[in-house]
Each structure stands twice: as structure tokens, then as C-alpha cells.
Design a protein around this motif. Structure first.
Motif, PDB file in Angstrom:
ATOM      1  N   LEU A 173      44.111  37.686  31.591  1.00  0.00           N
ATOM      2  CA  LEU A 173      44.153  39.146  31.578  1.00  0.00           C
ATOM      3  C   LEU A 173      43.216  39.732  32.625  1.00  0.00           C
ATOM      4  CD1 LEU A 173      45.450  41.516  30.076  1.00  0.00           C
ATOM      5  CD2 LEU A 173      43.506  41.508  28.506  1.00  0.00           C
ATOM      6  N   ILE A 174      42.021  39.154  32.773  1.00  0.00           N
ATOM      7  CA  ILE A 174      41.089  39.629  33.795  1.00  0.00           C
ATOM      8  C   ILE A 174      41.726  39.519  35.176  1.00  0.00           C
ATOM      9  CG2 ILE A 174      38.897  39.155  34.949  1.00  0.00           C
ATOM     10  CD1 ILE A 174      37.795  38.227  32.261  1.00  0.00           C
ATOM     11  N   THR A 175      42.317  38.364  35.464  1.00  0.00           N
ATOM     12  CA  THR A 175      42.928  38.143  36.777  1.00  0.00           C
ATOM     13  C   THR A 175      44.067  39.129  37.036  1.00  0.00           C
ATOM     14  OG1 THR A 175      42.397  35.791  36.623  1.00  0.00           O
ATOM     15  CG2 THR A 175      44.039  36.436  38.258  1.00  0.00           C
ATOM     16  N   LEU A 176      44.957  39.280  36.058  1.00  0.00           N
ATOM     17  CA  LEU A 176      46.136  40.122  36.246  1.00  0.00           C
ATOM     18  C   LEU A 176      45.764  41.595  36.379  1.00  0.00           C
ATOM     19  CD1 LEU A 176      48.561  38.420  33.694  1.00  0.00           C
ATOM     20  CD2 LEU A 176      48.683  38.324  36.188  1.00  0.00           C
ATOM     21  N   VAL A 177      44.869  42.064  35.528  1.00  0.00           N
ATOM     22  CA  VAL A 177      44.487  43.478  35.574  1.00  0.00           C
ATOM     23  C   VAL A 177      43.790  43.813  36.889  1.00  0.00           C
ATOM     24  CG1 VAL A 177      42.961  45.209  34.557  1.00  0.00           C
ATOM     25  CG2 VAL A 177      44.387  43.786  33.080  1.00  0.00           C
TER      26      VAL A 177
ATOM     27  N   TYR B 256      34.133  44.490  33.490  1.00  0.00           N
ATOM     28  CA  TYR B 256      32.880  44.181  32.789  1.00  0.00           C
ATOM     29  C   TYR B 256      33.088  44.151  31.269  1.00  0.00           C
ATOM     30  CZ  TYR B 256      30.851  45.151  37.350  1.00  0.00           C
ATOM     31  OH  TYR B 256      30.556  45.131  38.695  1.00  0.00           O
ATOM     32  N   LEU B 257      33.950  45.033  30.765  1.00  0.00           N
ATOM     33  CA  LEU B 257      34.239  45.020  29.336  1.00  0.00           C
ATOM     34  C   LEU B 257      34.922  43.713  28.921  1.00  0.00           C
ATOM     35  CD1 LEU B 257      35.460  48.688  28.662  1.00  0.00           C
ATOM     36  CD2 LEU B 257      33.396  47.597  27.751  1.00  0.00           C
ATOM     37  N   LEU B 258      35.840  43.215  29.749  1.00  0.00           N
ATOM     38  CA  LEU B 258      36.539  41.977  29.420  1.00  0.00           C
ATOM     39  C   LEU B 258      35.594  40.777  29.457  1.00  0.00           C
ATOM     40  CD1 LEU B 258      39.983  42.456  31.222  1.00  0.00           C
ATOM     41  CD2 LEU B 258      39.473  42.641  28.790  1.00  0.00           C
TER      42      LEU B 258
END
Length: 463
Positions: free
Chosen positions: A33-37, A105-107
Motif C-alpha cells: 500500500l505504501i508503494t502504490l499510494v 508517515y502515517l502508514l
């Protein structure tokens, strides 16, 4: 053996815990999710996005250590519930920060709180299952459920993540809260009086070796959680008062227990090899697919992941049934051999670039994955008192974080020094060495048990 028979006989608490873990796993793809977002929404470069992913991976190390300590200090269930609630609130708040760097940062913070819950999950299964065969079935069921969730979550999220990412954030947060509610309401720790938490002071007092061989260090004398109304209290009636518990609220030191269990320490250290080997599926394998099949490499790698997921779902029960009488060390050694044969078979792609080789290889190393991942916690479970289960599981997961972090870097050095296909021979050699270490550990323990003329004590059981 049927699926029902394999997992029959476990406590209702285990079934609810595994159900919650399955539900939770549908939203448990934070790295992706971090990568995609960051790349799709923020337009960030792959290198910059990789830095965030690395930060999330690095912060998981301190997370599992802290989670292990807190699990022993205030209770496994408490840590799971608290960590998942915080994770849910943070990831839901990402929907209000769409399009800003705050999401990244939240993720990372979400990944930290998720990592805190990992040793608590493992330690709670150990605490709820008094017998090793029950633990084996419970860890297998947890592993199967987690893989089902991981397979379904990204598949569903893929339809929304580009244009409706806020729906993904809210959905993952909701999934986490549902999972947490099930654990809070349905998983009763210490409800039967057989599952209780160890007093730290008593574990520290067991210093005589003769006493250590005849009775468990982790003698349970008070409950971790308050029982539900109407449920029986500790049947032996020897639980200390709240005043006594308050004076012994801190868990007993970890270092003396490490010195008393050098074989467990050896097991944890050598487990680095397991995580190093397993990481090849997400680093070296896609590189091999690109080298062998060119522009179609990404599609073939996607097929490999599908084969892996299907194999886990179809073979986990069969493998568990076939190895039901194996010890944890025997199962891990067998799994290491399957790792070596499976990954080693990819060496043949240099001369025969056929996808059929990849298919057979994937099934073989998936069997190794099943054998190792469902048994790796069992060895620690029966050799460590309940008062230290959280921290020992945290140490094991921390070694796993090191393996996952260092494996791509070191393997990259191998590839640069030799060539792509030769890496699989190196992985084969490492797998064989890992298997030999497990067999050696089993042999040492067997001889020690025979010399004493008694069974190895199970320090984790409640009495």
C-alpha cells in the motif's frame, strides 16, 4: 485427512483468534500500500517510495521487540487489542490526508503498531494451547487463514486504490476494528483457570538445576485477563492477591533466561537463515523471471504468486497430516530441504528456460514454507515459560526482520559477484546448512534427554 478432522478439537478461543487473524489479514498489505499510494497518487519515484518501504521495514524490528516485552508485562490480548485499534484509527485517518506526504508517515506508524501485535499473537496461541499437537494445528490454522486474507485483500483493493484510495483506507481500518472486536469479545484468556500468567518473581527463583528438570519454571499463579462474569476462577485457589501482583508487575529479566536456554538462543540465531532463504521469493525470483522471460517476466512472476497462494490453501492441511508425528525440529529440517530443492531447481532455467520448471519449483518451496512457518514457533513454545513467551517470540521476529532486510542486499552482492543462476546453488547450500543445524539441534536434545532419562520439560504449560 479432512480439513474438519485436522483442525477439530481446538478450543473455541483459538477458532475465534484465527478468524480474527484471517479478517485482519485482508487489510494486512501495508508495504504494498505504501508503494502504490506514493507512486500512483503522489507521483513519487520508485527510489523515493523504496525509502519509505525500507523505513517501515526497519521500524518493525523495534516494534516486535517492544510488543514482546509489553505482552509479558500487561498481557497478550491487551497488546493485540490496543495495537490493532491504534492501527485502525491511523489508517482511517489517512483518508483525510489524501494527496499529502502525511500518508507515508502515517502508514509507517501503522506498520509499527501492527508489528507490536505479532509476538502477542504467537504467544497467545501458545498460552491457549497446552499441548504441542494442539499448537501445531493452531499455528497451521492461523497460517492458512492469514494466507487467505492476504490473497483476498490486495485483490479487492486493486479495483479502488487508484481512484478511490480513501475507500481502501476506511475499509482496512474497518477490517482491523472488526477483527479487534472479535478478539475482545470472544477470546477469553485465563477463562478456564488452566491458562494463566506466570508471576515474574517465581520464575527468577528457580535457579537449582534439579528443580528445573522436575517442574516447570513457568508455574502459573494468576490470570492475565479478568474472567467474564459467570466464568470459573482459578480452580486451585492459589492465585496471589492484587497487592502481591502489583509488587511483581514487572516481567522477570530476559537475560538470565537466555543463559539458561542456550539451545533456544542458537535456534533463534540460526532462524535468520530461514528468513534469508524465504525472502528470495520476492527479490531473486522476480529478477530471475525478468532474465529468463524478458518483458513477460512480470506476468510470469504474478503467476508464481498465484501458484504459491493456491498451493498454500490446498497443501497446508495435507502437509500437516503427513507430518503430524514429526517434532518441530524435524519439520523445520524437512522444510529447509524443500526450500533447497525448490529454489535450487531454478538453476536449470539457465539451460532450459521453461515455465514448467518454475511451477514445480514453486510447489516445492511452498511445501518448505508450510513446514517451516507452521513449526518455527513450536520449538520456543515448549521450552520457555509463559512469563517470557512474548519476548522470546519478539526476538525471533526481530531476527526475521534482520533476515528480510539483509537478504536483498547480500543476495544482490552475490548476483553482482557471480551470475543470476548461480545464486540458486548458493541458496541450495544455505538451505542444506539450515537443515543440518536443525538436525544437530534435535540430536543434541535427544541425547541430553536420554542421558537424564526423562522427557524434556514443557515450561510453557499451565499447572
Amino acid at each position: 485427512m479432512s480439513l474438519f478432522k485436522t483442525y477439530a478439537g481446538l478450543s473455541r478461543d483459538i477458532y475465534y483468534l484465527c478468524l480474527a487473524r484471517t479478517i485482519n489479514s485482508t487489510g494486512d498489505f501495508i508495504f504494498s500500500l505504501i508503494t502504490l499510494v506514493l507512486t500512483l497518487q503522489m507521483g513519487m519515484s520508485v527510489v523515493s517510495a523504496g525509502i519509505f518501504v525500507s523505513m517501515a521495514a526497519l521500524i518493525s524490528g523495534p516494534g516486535v521487540l517492544l510488543g514482546g516485552y509489553l505482552s509479558d508485562l500487561i498481557g497478550k490480548k491487551t497488546i493485540i487489542v490496543s495495537g490493532q485499534i491504534l492501527s485502525a484509527l491511523m489508517i482511517m485517518s489517512c483518508s483525510f490526508w489524501s494527496g499529502t506526504m502525511t500518508i507515508g508517515y502515517l502508514l509507517i506508524a501503522v506498520m509499527f503498531f501492527i508489528s507490536i501485535t505479532r509476538p502477542a499473537y504467537n504467544a497467545l496461541i501458545i498460552q491457549l494451547c497446552p499441548e504441542e499437537k494442539e499448537r501445531k494445528s493452531a499455528f497451521s490454522l492461523m497460517y492458512l487463514g492469514a494466507n487467505l486474507g492476504i490473497a483476498l485483500g490486495p485483490l479487492i483493493a486493486g479495483f479502488f486504490i487508484k481512484d478511490y484510495v480513501y475507500i481502501v483506507f476506511l475499509s482496512i481500518g474497518t477490517v482491523f476494528l472488526i477483527s479487534t472486536f472479535i478478539i475482545w469479545k470472544k477470546v477469553h484468556v485465563g477463562a478456564s483457570g488452566q491458562v494463566t500468567q506466570t508471576i515474574a518473581r517465581e520464575s527468577a527463583q528457580h535457579t537449582e538445576q534439579s528443580q528445573g528438570e522436575q517442574r516447570p519454571h513457568g508455574k502459573q499463579q494468576h490470570q492475565e485477563e479478568h474472567p467474564q462474569p459467570g466464568q470459573p476462577k482459578h480452580k486451585e485457589g492459589r492465585s496471589p492477591s492484587r497487592q502481591q501482583q502489583g509488587s511483581d508487575s514487572l516481567p522477570s529479566p530476559l537475560f538470565p533466561m537466555l543463559l539458561k536456554n542456550p539451545l533456544v538462543v542458537f535456534f533463534i540465531v540460526v532462524s535468520f537463515l530461514n528468513y534469508f532463504i524465504y525472502m528470495q521469493y520476492s527479490f531473486s525470483l522476480p529478477l530471475q523471471m525478468n532474465q529468463t522471460f524478458g518483458e513477460h517476466g512480470a506476468a510470469y512472476y504474478g503467476s508464481v504468486m498465484t501458484i504459491n497462494a493456491i498451493s498454500v490453501i490446498l497443501l497446508t492441511t495435507l502437509v500437516l497430516s503427513a507430518t503430524r508425528n514429526f517434532t518441530a525440529l524435524n519439520s523445520i529440517a524437512a522444510g529447509a530441504l524443500f526450500y533447497g530443492i525448490g529454489f535450487g531447481a531454478l538453476y536449470l532455467l539457465g539451460d532450459w528456460p521453461q515455465f514448467a520448471i518454475v511451477v514445480v519449483s514453486t510447489v516445492l518451496w511452498t511445501i518448505g514454507e508450510i513446514l517451516v512457518q507452521t513449526n518455527i514457533n513450536l520449538y520456543i513454545a515448549s521450552r520457555v515459560p509463559d512469563s517470557h513467551q512474548g519476548r522470546f517470540n519478539g526476538l525471533l521476529l526481530f531476527v526475521g526482520c534482520l533476515g528480510y532486510t539483509l537478504s536483498p542486499y547480500l543476495t544482490g552482492l552475490f548476483i553482482r559477484s557471480v551470475d543470476m543462476k548461480s545464486v540458486w546453488i548458493i541458496i541450495l547450500g544455505i538451505s542444506l546448512f539450515y537443515a543440518i543445524c536443525m538436525v544437530l539441534l534435535w540430536y543434541i536434545e535427544k541425547n541430553a534427554t536420554n542421558n537424564r532419562g526423562i522427557d524434556s520439560p514443557d515450561y510453557s504449560k499451565s499447572v
